[in-house]
Motif scaffolding. Sequence first.
Motif, PDB file in Angstrom:
ATOM      1  N   TYR A  48       0.870  -1.180   0.000  1.00 18.10           N
ATOM      2  CA  TYR A  48       0.000   0.000   0.000  1.00 18.10           C
ATOM      3  C   TYR A  48       0.905   1.227   0.000  1.00 18.10           C
ATOM      4  O   TYR A  48       1.879   1.286   0.757  1.00 18.10           O
ATOM      5  N   VAL A  49       0.593   2.210  -0.822  1.00 22.59           N
ATOM      6  CA  VAL A  49       1.374   3.439  -0.888  1.00 22.59           C
ATOM      7  C   VAL A  49       0.512   4.603  -0.427  1.00 22.59           C
ATOM      8  O   VAL A  49      -0.602   4.795  -0.939  1.00 22.59           O
ATOM      9  N   LEU A  50       1.013   5.351   0.530  1.00 26.20           N
ATOM     10  CA  LEU A  50       0.273   6.473   1.090  1.00 26.20           C
ATOM     11  C   LEU A  50       0.988   7.792   0.816  1.00 26.20           C
ATOM     12  O   LEU A  50       2.204   7.891   1.001  1.00 26.20           O
ATOM     13  N   THR A  51       0.227   8.776   0.375  1.00 23.39           N
ATOM     14  CA  THR A  51       0.718  10.135   0.214  1.00 23.39           C
ATOM     15  C   THR A  51      -0.407  11.088   0.623  1.00 23.39           C
ATOM     16  O   THR A  51      -1.529  10.655   0.887  1.00 23.39           O
ATOM     17  N   GLY A  52      -0.099  12.361   0.658  1.00 21.79           N
ATOM     18  CA  GLY A  52      -1.134  13.380   0.850  1.00 21.79           C
ATOM     19  C   GLY A  52      -1.953  13.200   2.112  1.00 21.79           C
ATOM     20  O   GLY A  52      -1.449  12.841   3.181  1.00 21.79           O
ATOM     21  N   ALA A  53      -3.284  13.436   1.989  1.00 20.20           N
ATOM     22  CA  ALA A  53      -4.173  13.420   3.144  1.00 20.20           C
ATOM     23  C   ALA A  53      -4.205  12.071   3.872  1.00 20.20           C
ATOM     24  O   ALA A  53      -4.217  12.044   5.113  1.00 20.20           O
ATOM     25  N   PRO A  54      -4.228  10.936   3.176  1.00 21.40           N
ATOM     26  CA  PRO A  54      -4.231   9.658   3.908  1.00 21.40           C
ATOM     27  C   PRO A  54      -2.982   9.464   4.765  1.00 21.40           C
ATOM     28  O   PRO A  54      -3.079   8.974   5.900  1.00 21.40           O
ATOM     29  N   LEU A  55      -1.815   9.860   4.247  1.00 19.01           N
ATOM     30  CA  LEU A  55      -0.595   9.728   5.038  1.00 19.01           C
ATOM     31  C   LEU A  55      -0.625  10.692   6.219  1.00 19.01           C
ATOM     32  O   LEU A  55      -0.222  10.339   7.335  1.00 19.01           O
ATOM     33  N   ALA A  56      -1.113  11.899   5.979  1.00 25.17           N
ATOM     34  CA  ALA A  56      -1.231  12.875   7.068  1.00 25.17           C
ATOM     35  C   ALA A  56      -2.154  12.352   8.163  1.00 25.17           C
ATOM     36  O   ALA A  56      -1.896  12.540   9.362  1.00 25.17           O
ATOM     37  N   TRP A 121       7.406   7.393  13.360  1.00 28.14           N
ATOM     38  CA  TRP A 121       5.982   7.373  13.060  1.00 28.14           C
ATOM     39  C   TRP A 121       5.477   8.687  12.459  1.00 28.14           C
ATOM     40  O   TRP A 121       4.296   8.864  12.252  1.00 28.14           O
ATOM     41  N   ASP A 122       6.432   9.569  12.155  1.00 28.13           N
ATOM     42  CA  ASP A 122       6.163  10.719  11.299  1.00 28.13           C
ATOM     43  C   ASP A 122       6.841  10.504   9.954  1.00 28.13           C
ATOM     44  O   ASP A 122       6.919  11.415   9.136  1.00 28.13           O
ATOM     45  N   CYS A 123       7.346   9.276   9.736  1.00 27.00           N
ATOM     46  CA  CYS A 123       8.080   8.928   8.516  1.00 27.00           C
ATOM     47  C   CYS A 123       9.279   9.852   8.306  1.00 27.00           C
ATOM     48  O   CYS A 123       9.688  10.097   7.170  1.00 27.00           O
ATOM     49  N   PHE A 124       9.821  10.384   9.419  1.00 26.92           N
ATOM     50  CA  PHE A 124      10.964  11.287   9.347  1.00 26.92           C
ATOM     51  C   PHE A 124      10.695  12.463   8.410  1.00 26.92           C
ATOM     52  O   PHE A 124      11.595  12.985   7.774  1.00 26.92           O
ATOM     53  N   GLY A 125       9.409  12.849   8.333  1.00 29.06           N
ATOM     54  CA  GLY A 125       9.025  13.981   7.500  1.00 29.06           C
ATOM     55  C   GLY A 125       8.800  13.649   6.040  1.00 29.06           C
ATOM     56  O   GLY A 125       8.476  14.531   5.242  1.00 29.06           O
ATOM     57  N   ALA A 126       8.928  12.395   5.655  1.00 25.38           N
ATOM     58  CA  ALA A 126       8.775  12.002   4.249  1.00 25.38           C
ATOM     59  C   ALA A 126       7.346  12.218   3.765  1.00 25.38           C
ATOM     60  O   ALA A 126       6.387  11.992   4.514  1.00 25.38           O
ATOM     61  N   PRO A 127       7.173  12.612   2.491  1.00 32.68           N
ATOM     62  CA  PRO A 127       5.840  12.850   1.946  1.00 32.68           C
ATOM     63  C   PRO A 127       5.181  11.618   1.331  1.00 32.68           C
ATOM     64  O   PRO A 127       4.071  11.698   0.828  1.00 32.68           O
ATOM     65  N   ALA A 128       5.892  10.494   1.359  1.00 31.71           N
ATOM     66  CA  ALA A 128       5.338   9.254   0.795  1.00 31.71           C
ATOM     67  C   ALA A 128       5.795   8.092   1.664  1.00 31.71           C
ATOM     68  O   ALA A 128       6.899   8.107   2.225  1.00 31.71           O
ATOM     69  N   ALA A 129       4.943   7.097   1.783  1.00 27.95           N
ATOM     70  CA  ALA A 129       5.289   5.912   2.571  1.00 27.95           C
ATOM     71  C   ALA A 129       4.661   4.680   1.943  1.00 27.95           C
ATOM     72  O   ALA A 129       3.545   4.724   1.424  1.00 27.95           O
ATOM     73  N   LEU A 130       5.399   3.606   1.995  1.00 26.88           N
ATOM     74  CA  LEU A 130       4.948   2.316   1.485  1.00 26.88           C
ATOM     75  C   LEU A 130       4.797   1.380   2.681  1.00 26.88           C
ATOM     76  O   LEU A 130       5.645   1.373   3.582  1.00 26.88           O
ATOM     77  N   PHE A 131       3.729   0.612   2.693  1.00 23.89           N
ATOM     78  CA  PHE A 131       3.522  -0.369   3.756  1.00 23.89           C
ATOM     79  C   PHE A 131       3.442  -1.752   3.119  1.00 23.89           C
ATOM     80  O   PHE A 131       2.618  -1.999   2.239  1.00 23.89           O
ATOM     81  N   CYS A 132       4.327  -2.622   3.572  1.00 20.70           N
ATOM     82  CA  CYS A 132       4.482  -3.937   2.946  1.00 20.70           C
ATOM     83  C   CYS A 132       3.902  -5.026   3.842  1.00 20.70           C
ATOM     84  O   CYS A 132       4.319  -5.189   5.002  1.00 20.70           O
ATOM     85  N   TYR A 133       2.953  -5.742   3.312  1.00 20.19           N
ATOM     86  CA  TYR A 133       2.297  -6.839   4.014  1.00 20.19           C
ATOM     87  C   TYR A 133       2.678  -8.179   3.374  1.00 20.19           C
ATOM     88  O   TYR A 133       3.099  -8.243   2.204  1.00 20.19           O
ATOM     89  N   ILE A 134       2.499  -9.240   4.148  1.00 18.48           N
ATOM     90  CA  ILE A 134       2.665 -10.598   3.647  1.00 18.48           C
ATOM     91  C   ILE A 134       1.529 -11.440   4.205  1.00 18.48           C
ATOM     92  O   ILE A 134       1.052 -11.182   5.319  1.00 18.48           O
ATOM     93  N   ASP A 135       1.082 -12.418   3.441  1.00 17.86           N
ATOM     94  CA  ASP A 135       0.037 -13.329   3.914  1.00 17.86           C
ATOM     95  C   ASP A 135       0.566 -14.083   5.123  1.00 17.86           C
ATOM     96  O   ASP A 135       1.651 -14.680   5.078  1.00 17.86           O
ATOM     97  N   ARG A 136      -0.164 -14.064   6.213  1.00 15.96           N
ATOM     98  CA  ARG A 136       0.312 -14.655   7.458  1.00 15.96           C
ATOM     99  C   ARG A 136       0.445 -16.171   7.381  1.00 15.96           C
ATOM    100  O   ARG A 136       1.055 -16.790   8.265  1.00 15.96           O
ATOM    101  N   ASP A 137      -0.104 -16.816   6.344  1.00 12.10           N
ATOM    102  CA  ASP A 137       0.024 -18.258   6.199  1.00 12.10           C
ATOM    103  C   ASP A 137       1.327 -18.675   5.512  1.00 12.10           C
ATOM    104  O   ASP A 137       1.640 -19.866   5.455  1.00 12.10           O
ATOM    105  N   LEU A 138       2.080 -17.700   5.007  1.00  9.23           N
ATOM    106  CA  LEU A 138       3.313 -18.030   4.302  1.00  9.23           C
ATOM    107  C   LEU A 138       4.478 -18.163   5.273  1.00  9.23           C
ATOM    108  O   LEU A 138       4.406 -17.727   6.416  1.00  9.23           O
ATOM    109  N   GLY A 139       5.581 -18.771   4.796  1.00 11.31           N
ATOM    110  CA  GLY A 139       6.683 -19.112   5.684  1.00 11.31           C
ATOM    111  C   GLY A 139       7.964 -18.342   5.412  1.00 11.31           C
ATOM    112  O   GLY A 139       7.995 -17.420   4.593  1.00 11.31           O
ATOM    113  N   PRO A 140       9.060 -18.736   6.098  1.00  9.90           N
ATOM    114  CA  PRO A 140      10.336 -18.024   5.985  1.00  9.90           C
ATOM    115  C   PRO A 140      10.837 -17.811   4.556  1.00  9.90           C
ATOM    116  O   PRO A 140      11.351 -16.732   4.256  1.00  9.90           O
TER     117      PRO A 140
END
Length: 221
Positions: A48-56, A121-140
């Motif tokens: 998921y990529v967040l910028t603008g109002a959602p990231l704020a 948790w302010d993303c060090f002031g960055a204007p864009a952030a990516l959040f990386c998920y993985i399916d919890r059923d997957l392994g190492p």
Amino acid sequence: MDVYQAVTSRRAVRGFTDRHVPREVLERVLSAAAWSPSSSNLQPWRVYVLTGAPLAELKKRTGERLASCDPWDEPEYEQYPPALKSPYRERRSAFGEQRYGALGIAREDLEARQRAASANWDCFGAPAALFCYIDRDLGPPQWSDVGMYLQTVMLLLRAEGLHSCPQMAWAKYRTTVAEVLSPPDELLLFCGLSIGFEDVTVGYARTGRAPLDETVTFVQD
């Protein structure tokens, strides 16, 4: 910028300007990163990529939790082994000394360290952030695939003149992230990745690397 330059100039930047990161640049990077290797082509990352109002909004909600001293969320994975052995323990300690030393924060000043950590948790002031998920059923092995994907993303960002900071710290506020992103229940938040243009006025100490003979063994005639 060639690959060697991208690799050696990549680092975890902890100070960004508010300069806008064009969406077309992010799309170009993530389209290319999709070619990262993964076992049997599972492509186990979900981003998921967040910028603008959602990231704020995310920064605001997380800031409110910080201000109210709300406890961190229960971890869904172990970031480090409980008893970190040598040489990893010493490397982690050296990183902490370099990181906080560059900020002029003494080892015993826990309050100042916490304030510095809260910038995560302010993303060090960055204007864009990516959040990386993985399916919890997957392994190492699939977690390894996600790591290769994220490294590819970070190198491509360098090729675009951008910097980044990978942050497992976001897993500590995974429920707040989920309030904004609404990911499916089967997904587990691995990390965030702050993205932007470096604020060169923010001081830092470049962490070193172990000598080659500590991590690499050549077996030959």
